[in-house]
Design a protein around this motif. Structure first.
Motif, mmCIF file in Angstrom:
data_model
loop_
_atom_site.group_PDB
_atom_site.id
_atom_site.type_symbol
_atom_site.label_atom_id
_atom_site.label_comp_id
_atom_site.label_asym_id
_atom_site.label_seq_id
_atom_site.Cartn_x
_atom_site.Cartn_y
_atom_site.Cartn_z
ATOM 1 N N SER A 40 5.197 -3.723 14.169
ATOM 2 C CA SER A 40 5.513 -4.285 15.487
ATOM 3 C C SER A 40 5.304 -5.800 15.567
ATOM 4 N N ARG A 50 0.830 -1.205 0.000
ATOM 5 C CA ARG A 50 0.000 0.000 0.000
ATOM 6 C C ARG A 50 0.864 1.254 0.000
ATOM 7 N N SER A 51 1.911 1.272 0.835
ATOM 8 C CA SER A 51 2.678 2.513 0.964
ATOM 9 C C SER A 51 4.148 2.367 0.598
ATOM 10 N N GLY A 52 4.525 1.255 -0.047
ATOM 11 C CA GLY A 52 5.854 1.171 -0.661
ATOM 12 C C GLY A 52 6.905 0.360 0.079
ATOM 13 N N HIS A 53 6.680 0.036 1.358
ATOM 14 C CA HIS A 53 7.730 -0.659 2.108
ATOM 15 C C HIS A 53 7.907 -2.107 1.627
ATOM 16 N N LEU A 72 -3.667 -5.736 10.802
ATOM 17 C CA LEU A 72 -4.330 -6.363 11.942
ATOM 18 C C LEU A 72 -3.805 -7.775 12.183
ATOM 19 N N ALA A 99 -9.018 -0.477 4.405
ATOM 20 C CA ALA A 99 -7.999 -1.479 4.769
ATOM 21 C C ALA A 99 -8.319 -2.087 6.135
ATOM 22 N N PHE A 159 6.041 -5.050 8.467
ATOM 23 C CA PHE A 159 5.076 -4.582 9.467
ATOM 24 C C PHE A 159 5.826 -3.724 10.479
HETATM 25 C C1 LIG Z 1 -4.735 -0.980 7.974
HETATM 26 C C2 LIG Z 1 -3.379 -1.251 8.556
HETATM 27 C C3 LIG Z 1 -3.229 -2.179 9.562
HETATM 28 C C4 LIG Z 1 -1.958 -2.454 10.088
HETATM 29 N N1 LIG Z 1 -1.833 -3.415 11.052
HETATM 30 C C5 LIG Z 1 -0.597 -3.720 11.537
HETATM 31 C C6 LIG Z 1 -0.421 -4.772 12.490
HETATM 32 O O1 LIG Z 1 -1.354 -5.466 12.889
HETATM 33 N N2 LIG Z 1 0.833 -5.006 12.972
HETATM 34 C C7 LIG Z 1 1.916 -4.269 12.570
HETATM 35 O O2 LIG Z 1 3.019 -4.509 13.067
HETATM 36 N N3 LIG Z 1 1.792 -3.299 11.614
HETATM 37 C C8 LIG Z 1 0.565 -3.015 11.091
HETATM 38 N N4 LIG Z 1 0.430 -2.041 10.125
HETATM 39 C C9 LIG Z 1 1.636 -1.377 9.605
HETATM 40 C C10 LIG Z 1 2.089 -1.983 8.251
HETATM 41 O O3 LIG Z 1 2.134 -3.396 8.323
HETATM 42 C C11 LIG Z 1 3.497 -1.484 7.877
HETATM 43 O O4 LIG Z 1 3.519 -0.087 7.866
HETATM 44 C C12 LIG Z 1 3.945 -2.065 6.545
HETATM 45 O O5 LIG Z 1 5.359 -2.028 6.460
HETATM 46 C C13 LIG Z 1 3.343 -1.310 5.375
HETATM 47 O O6 LIG Z 1 3.751 -1.921 4.177
HETATM 48 P P1 LIG Z 1 3.498 -1.239 2.737
HETATM 49 O O7 LIG Z 1 4.230 0.082 2.760
HETATM 50 O O8 LIG Z 1 4.100 -2.195 1.770
HETATM 51 O O9 LIG Z 1 2.026 -1.062 2.553
HETATM 52 C C14 LIG Z 1 -0.825 -1.760 9.600
HETATM 53 C C15 LIG Z 1 -0.993 -0.797 8.593
HETATM 54 C C16 LIG Z 1 -2.255 -0.555 8.069
HETATM 55 C C17 LIG Z 1 -2.412 0.448 6.957
#
Ligand SMILES: Cc1cc2nc3c(=O)[nH]c(=O)nc-3n(C[C@H](O)[C@H](O)[C@H](O)COP(=O)(O)O)c2cc1C
Length: 223
Positions: free
Chosen positions: A162, A63-66, A133, A100, A160
């Protein structure tokens, strides 16, 4: 009487001050979280060359690039083909975030593009997703549900902040296996919460260390 009144109004003022400060701090944290979530330095664009040792495909939703950055690092390592799954519902605005959370909570299927990928030429498939989640995000579940993985070795990778739930990964593994694949590993990058998020260099080193440790084991599993 006057004294009691002024004591009460003094207390009221303190309470109002604390409430206002809490609102300011919460808003500040929210803004910091949003800014941090959008702050990453994209790795250079990647194209496979012809030095492939095995046929590897990296499929990811980000979703946000990581997760996308990790996908590119893995693809570079294996000279893999790279496919991004997109899902319009999870745009980077508030509506996308709300969708999301709702879909992750209710374990809803996602509307994704592409829905299917021809995997016939590949031996090793990497599937990438953020954790939402405590479980991989809906687009990657939907992708697995809509595709067949007969004869494929599958590695899941996640990013993620945490934590995630191990049971969710077990359920994901079962789904991959139901679709005919052999789930061989799970790798991930814990980026850290807002205050102590890892920088790009640390993340790159972490993922490369995992790949160094596991690459040969995975290749040994391929006939
Ligand atoms: C809707 C939503 C729910 C999330 N839930 C968790 C979670 O349960 N545990 C966690 O450690 N991070 C959680 N995150 C953080 C993302 O997992 C983390 O920022 C991830 O690296 C984003 O990857 P992306 O940039 O590829 O989208 C959540 C983020 C979003 C947007």
């Amino acid at each position: 009487m006057e004294k009691i009144k002024s004591k009460i109004s003094y207390r009221k003022k303190i309470i109002i001050f604390i409430i206002i400060m809490s609102i300011i701090v919460s808003l500040g944290l929210l803004i910091l979280t949003i800014v941090k979530d959008r702050t990453y330095h994209s790795t250079p664009d990647y194209k496979p060359d012809d030095n492939k040792t095995i046929n590897t495909l990296v499929i990811y939703f980000s979703r946000s690039g990581h997760t996308k950055n990790i996908a590119k690092i893995i693809a570079y390592r294996f000279q893999a083909d790279l496919v991004e799954i997109t899902a319009k519902a999870y745009s980077l605005d508030f509506e996308g975030w709300n969708n999301a959370i709702t879909d992750a909570e209710n374990k809803n299927a996602a509307v994704i593009e592409p829905e299917t990928v021809d995997m016939s030429n590949y031996d090793l498939i990497f599937l990438g997703s953020p954790i939402w989640l405590f479980r991989p995000s809906p687009p990657i579940w939907t992708f697995v549900e809509k595709n067949q993985f007969q004869g494929k070795k599958v590695v899941l990778f996640n990013t993620f902040k945490s934590h995630f739930k191990a049971e969710a990964i077990e359920t994901f593994k079962a789904l991959v296996e139901k679709q005919g694949g052999q789930f061989i590993d799970h790798i991930y990058v814990r980026r850290g919460r807002v205050y102590y998020q890892k920088n790009d260099q640390t993340i790159l080193e972490e993922i490369n260390t995992q790949l160094d440790q596991k690459e040969q084991q995975w290749l040994d599993l391929i006939d």
